[in-house]
Write an enzyme that holds these catalytic residues in place. Sequence first.
Site, mmCIF file in Angstrom:
data_model
loop_
_atom_site.group_PDB
_atom_site.id
_atom_site.type_symbol
_atom_site.label_atom_id
_atom_site.label_comp_id
_atom_site.label_asym_id
_atom_site.label_seq_id
_atom_site.Cartn_x
_atom_site.Cartn_y
_atom_site.Cartn_z
ATOM 1 N N ARG A 157 3.278 -98.944 30.771
ATOM 2 C CA ARG A 157 3.143 -98.868 29.306
ATOM 3 C C ARG A 157 3.960 -97.735 28.709
ATOM 4 N NH1 ARG A 157 -1.802 -100.437 31.101
ATOM 5 N NH2 ARG A 157 -2.561 -98.305 31.155
ATOM 6 N N GLU A 217 -7.990 -91.759 40.438
ATOM 7 C CA GLU A 217 -9.424 -91.500 40.454
ATOM 8 C C GLU A 217 -9.997 -91.904 41.826
ATOM 9 O OE1 GLU A 217 -10.915 -92.891 36.804
ATOM 10 O OE2 GLU A 217 -12.901 -92.054 37.176
#
Length: 171
Positions: free
Chosen positions: A58, A95
Amino acid sequence: MELSKYITTIPNYPEDGVEFKDITPLLINRDAFRFALSEFEKHFIDDDVQYIAGIEARGFLFASALADRLNCGLIPIRKAGKLPGEVLTKEYELEYGKAELEIRKDTLPTGARVLIVDDVLATGGTAICAANLLGGVGADIIGFAFLASLLFLEGERKLHGYRTVTLVKYE
Ligand code: AMP
């Protein structure tokens, strides 16, 4: 213009516990997209930016349009295995687990002034990995531009010492 109106929060996407910031409504709305680009442009117009580095995927959406506005070259920072030729690879923490980003080694003249662009700053692992890659090919990093930052994840702390511009901040 209130850009946050054009960013939707999707709970538990792409996995449980993540509040995904969906920028699609902003991209679709030509006034909002143009406004976001104009804001970035205003911040960096006097910085003699020579290249914009966009982070897959993105980040590319804003990086390429901004490169045109600032009359710069565009450097793709890609996920591992996507770039042909000789590449520099760096690992970064997600994460859950790890991932790798790559840059072509023949991308830049030494000392080139580069602005790094991505859509969202979360923990900062991706952004600092991109900075390390660019540093590894001799870039002079002007700073970072993000459409949105998740301040509670403290990514800006990792980018300490770099100039960071964020258009929408989530506390
Ligand atoms: P981080 O390395 O944790 O700062 O993550 C930043 C990268 O992951 C960016 O390329 C974002 O596109 C993506 N990302 C991480 N968290 C989110 C989120 N909550 N919403 C949208 N994109 C995210």
